[in-house]
Scaffold this motif. Structure first.
Motif, PDB file in Angstrom:
ATOM      1  N   LEU A 115       1.426  28.476  22.330  1.00 18.48           N
ATOM      2  CA  LEU A 115       1.113  27.190  21.715  1.00 18.48           C
ATOM      3  C   LEU A 115       0.657  27.367  20.274  1.00 18.48           C
ATOM      4  CD1 LEU A 115       0.846  24.145  22.101  1.00 18.48           C
ATOM      5  CD2 LEU A 115      -1.501  24.523  22.893  1.00 18.48           C
ATOM      6  N   GLY A 116      -0.118  28.419  20.021  1.00 14.60           N
ATOM      7  CA  GLY A 116      -0.546  28.689  18.656  1.00 14.60           C
ATOM      8  C   GLY A 116       0.619  29.006  17.741  1.00 14.60           C
ATOM      9  N   ARG A 117       1.598  29.772  18.242  1.00 17.54           N
ATOM     10  CA  ARG A 117       2.776  30.079  17.425  1.00 17.54           C
ATOM     11  C   ARG A 117       3.612  28.827  17.150  1.00 17.54           C
ATOM     12  NH1 ARG A 117       2.422  34.723  20.680  1.00 17.54           N
ATOM     13  NH2 ARG A 117       3.780  33.815  22.279  1.00 17.54           N
ATOM     14  N   MET A 118       3.727  27.949  18.148  1.00 20.45           N
ATOM     15  CA  MET A 118       4.455  26.698  17.940  1.00 20.45           C
ATOM     16  C   MET A 118       3.747  25.822  16.906  1.00 20.45           C
ATOM     17  SD  MET A 118       5.478  25.836  21.907  1.00 20.45           S
ATOM     18  CE  MET A 118       6.249  24.282  21.470  1.00 20.45           C
ATOM     19  N   ARG A 119       2.426  25.787  16.983  1.00 19.27           N
ATOM     20  CA  ARG A 119       1.655  25.005  16.009  1.00 19.27           C
ATOM     21  C   ARG A 119       1.821  25.572  14.610  1.00 19.27           C
ATOM     22  NH1 ARG A 119      -0.066  22.057  13.001  1.00 19.27           N
ATOM     23  NH2 ARG A 119      -2.005  20.842  12.966  1.00 19.27           N
TER      24      ARG A 119
ATOM     25  N   TRP B 248      -3.503  11.809  12.124  1.00 19.89           N
ATOM     26  CA  TRP B 248      -3.792  10.522  12.735  1.00 19.89           C
ATOM     27  C   TRP B 248      -3.224  10.477  14.145  1.00 19.89           C
ATOM     28  CZ3 TRP B 248      -7.115   8.290   9.606  1.00 19.89           C
ATOM     29  CH2 TRP B 248      -7.015   8.552   8.228  1.00 19.89           C
ATOM     30  N   LEU B 249      -3.784   9.566  14.963  1.00 18.10           N
ATOM     31  CA  LEU B 249      -3.396   9.480  16.360  1.00 18.10           C
ATOM     32  C   LEU B 249      -1.923   9.140  16.530  1.00 18.10           C
ATOM     33  CD1 LEU B 249      -4.316   9.570  19.316  1.00 18.10           C
ATOM     34  CD2 LEU B 249      -4.881   7.131  19.133  1.00 18.10           C
ATOM     35  N   TRP B 250      -1.382   8.258  15.685  1.00 19.11           N
ATOM     36  CA  TRP B 250       0.014   7.862  15.818  1.00 19.11           C
ATOM     37  C   TRP B 250       0.990   8.956  15.366  1.00 19.11           C
ATOM     38  CZ3 TRP B 250      -3.487   5.220  12.692  1.00 19.11           C
ATOM     39  CH2 TRP B 250      -3.411   5.495  11.316  1.00 19.11           C
ATOM     40  N   GLN B 251       0.458  10.076  14.875  1.00 22.47           N
ATOM     41  CA  GLN B 251       1.309  11.204  14.501  1.00 22.47           C
ATOM     42  C   GLN B 251       1.378  12.262  15.607  1.00 22.47           C
ATOM     43  OE1 GLN B 251      -0.886  12.145  10.807  1.00 22.47           O
ATOM     44  NE2 GLN B 251       1.004  11.683   9.693  1.00 22.47           N
ATOM     45  N   ALA B 252       0.871  11.918  16.791  1.00 23.69           N
ATOM     46  CA  ALA B 252       0.746  12.908  17.863  1.00 23.69           C
ATOM     47  C   ALA B 252       2.012  13.055  18.693  1.00 23.69           C
ATOM     48  CB  ALA B 252      -0.419  12.545  18.785  1.00 23.69           C
ATOM     49  N   ARG B 253       3.052  12.264  18.424  1.00 20.68           N
ATOM     50  CA  ARG B 253       4.252  12.343  19.251  1.00 20.68           C
ATOM     51  C   ARG B 253       4.886  13.732  19.236  1.00 20.68           C
ATOM     52  NH1 ARG B 253       9.584   8.345  19.019  1.00 20.68           N
ATOM     53  NH2 ARG B 253      10.744   9.421  20.695  1.00 20.68           N
ATOM     54  N   PRO B 254       5.051  14.372  18.067  1.00 24.35           N
ATOM     55  CA  PRO B 254       5.616  15.740  18.091  1.00 24.35           C
ATOM     56  C   PRO B 254       4.755  16.726  18.879  1.00 24.35           C
ATOM     57  CG  PRO B 254       5.775  14.795  15.895  1.00 24.35           C
ATOM     58  CD  PRO B 254       4.910  13.874  16.693  1.00 24.35           C
ATOM     59  N   ILE B 255       3.441  16.537  18.865  1.00 27.57           N
ATOM     60  CA  ILE B 255       2.567  17.416  19.640  1.00 27.57           C
ATOM     61  C   ILE B 255       2.856  17.252  21.127  1.00 27.57           C
ATOM     62  CG2 ILE B 255       0.184  17.957  20.237  1.00 27.57           C
ATOM     63  CD1 ILE B 255       0.899  18.808  17.450  1.00 27.57           C
ATOM     64  N   ALA B 256       3.023  16.004  21.560  1.00 32.67           N
ATOM     65  CA  ALA B 256       3.347  15.756  22.967  1.00 32.67           C
ATOM     66  C   ALA B 256       4.706  16.353  23.326  1.00 32.67           C
ATOM     67  CB  ALA B 256       3.337  14.252  23.242  1.00 32.67           C
ATOM     68  N   SER B 257       5.674  16.239  22.423  1.00 35.85           N
ATOM     69  CA  SER B 257       6.991  16.835  22.668  1.00 35.85           C
ATOM     70  C   SER B 257       6.888  18.348  22.770  1.00 35.85           C
ATOM     71  CB  SER B 257       7.955  16.435  21.553  1.00 35.85           C
ATOM     72  OG  SER B 257       8.099  15.023  21.479  1.00 35.85           O
ATOM     73  N   SER B 258       6.072  18.937  21.915  1.00 30.26           N
ATOM     74  CA  SER B 258       5.875  20.390  21.956  1.00 30.26           C
ATOM     75  C   SER B 258       5.223  20.820  23.258  1.00 30.26           C
ATOM     76  CB  SER B 258       5.027  20.841  20.766  1.00 30.26           C
ATOM     77  OG  SER B 258       5.642  20.502  19.546  1.00 30.26           O
ATOM     78  N   ALA B 259       4.266  20.015  23.733  1.00 33.26           N
ATOM     79  CA  ALA B 259       3.609  20.338  24.998  1.00 33.26           C
ATOM     80  C   ALA B 259       4.603  20.283  26.152  1.00 33.26           C
ATOM     81  CB  ALA B 259       2.444  19.378  25.242  1.00 33.26           C
ATOM     82  N   GLY B 260       5.511  19.299  26.126  1.00 35.00           N
ATOM     83  CA  GLY B 260       6.541  19.224  27.163  1.00 35.00           C
ATOM     84  C   GLY B 260       7.482  20.415  27.116  1.00 35.00           C
ATOM     85  N   ALA B 261       7.880  20.781  25.898  1.00 35.72           N
ATOM     86  CA  ALA B 261       8.754  21.947  25.759  1.00 35.72           C
ATOM     87  C   ALA B 261       8.054  23.219  26.229  1.00 35.72           C
ATOM     88  CB  ALA B 261       9.194  22.097  24.300  1.00 35.72           C
ATOM     89  N   LEU B 262       6.749  23.325  25.928  1.00 34.81           N
ATOM     90  CA  LEU B 262       5.988  24.487  26.368  1.00 34.81           C
ATOM     91  C   LEU B 262       5.904  24.539  27.890  1.00 34.81           C
ATOM     92  CD1 LEU B 262       4.206  26.929  25.654  1.00 34.81           C
ATOM     93  CD2 LEU B 262       2.249  25.368  25.571  1.00 34.81           C
TER      94      LEU B 262
END
Length: 259
Positions: free
Chosen positions: A166-170, A182-196
């Motif tokens: 996860l750190g490398r993806m970040r 901002w909170l509304w910018q969290a969509r890519p983070i959620a996508s990354s979590a799904g991919a992880l």
């Protein structure tokens, strides 16, 4: 997952506590925490005795006060919650620094705080003197079901792997100019979590297939078959016994004081 893998809390050393068999240390920690948990709220001095006993063990293990205190800070959020008890509890009121609080709530908060700090500190000392694989081996020798220790072993090992992934993806996202604030910018983070999650599931299947191909039968190979001797069991029993003596001494002092 080999025997040489050490967790972040482990401190390499050559003290008598480090050298003890893991099953003896785990049993001593469980016995000590049990005595602490059973200590009544009205025996405040008993907690001081427990703290002295635990400090002596940490001293024998050559652990610095700074190291133990910094690792025990995990209990701080819990302390913040406990601090609210005197204000919301009912019963007779008393004043502390000019503020009226519940007397019973104050005693309960003090008791919970002492037990929580002693329990966390015991865990820190155990983890600092025993590697993860050794703790699991000790639990196996204490007749904890193998399936539970195997699951815990893999969970601890691959939690570190997934955290690193996860750190490398970040880092990769930041290198490409993405820095969410901002909170509304969290969509890519959620996508990354799904991919992880998907990658972790696939990796788990590959690792399991590889282990089966190498003859894995549900138990990890034992590389250190040394078991606790009588002296180590006696030393392990001394920890909860000393805590029990502190409890009995506090009870006797209270009884004599009431005469």
């Amino acid at each position: 997952m080999g025997a040489g893998h050490a967790h972040a809390l482990y401190v390499h050393g050559h003290s008598r506590v480090h050298a003890m068999a893991p099953e003896a240390k785990v049993a001593a920690a469980l016995g000590f925490v049990t005595v602490v948990a059973l200590t009544p709220a009205d025996l405040g001095w008993a907690f001081a005795g427990h703290a002295v006993v635990l400090a002596a063990v940490a001293r024998t293990a050559r652990l610095s006060v700074r190291f133990v205190a910094s690792r025990a800070l995990v209990v701080v959020p819990f302390i913040a919650f406990v601090a609210l008890i005197p204000f919301v509890a009912t019963g007779p009121r008393t004043e502390v620094l000019g503020v009226a609080v519940s007397a019973e709530g104050l005693v309960a908060a003090r008791t919970i705080l002492c037990k929580a700090v002693l329990g966390v500190t015991t865990t820190v000392v155990l983890a600092a003197t025993t590697e993860t694989t050794a703790i699991m081996r000790g639990l196996n020798r204490l007749r904890v079901p193998t399936v539970m220790t195997a699951i815990a072993t893999f969970m601890l090992r691959y939690l570190e792997v997934l955290t690193g992934e996860l750190g490398r993806m970040r880092t990769a996202m930041t290198a490409r100019g993405y820095d969410p604030r901002w909170l509304w910018q969290a969509r890519p983070i959620a996508s990354s979590a799904g991919a992880l999650f998907v990658r972790s599931y696939e990796r788990g299947e590959r690792v399991h297939a590889a282990m089966l191909a190498r003859g894995f039968d549900g138990t990890m190979p034992v590389l250190d078959d040394r078991r606790a001797g009588r002296g180590e069991w006696a030393a392990a029993a001394a920890l909860p016994l000393l805590a029990l003596l502190a409890l009995l001494a506090a009870a006797a002092t209270r009884t004599l004081g009431g005469l």
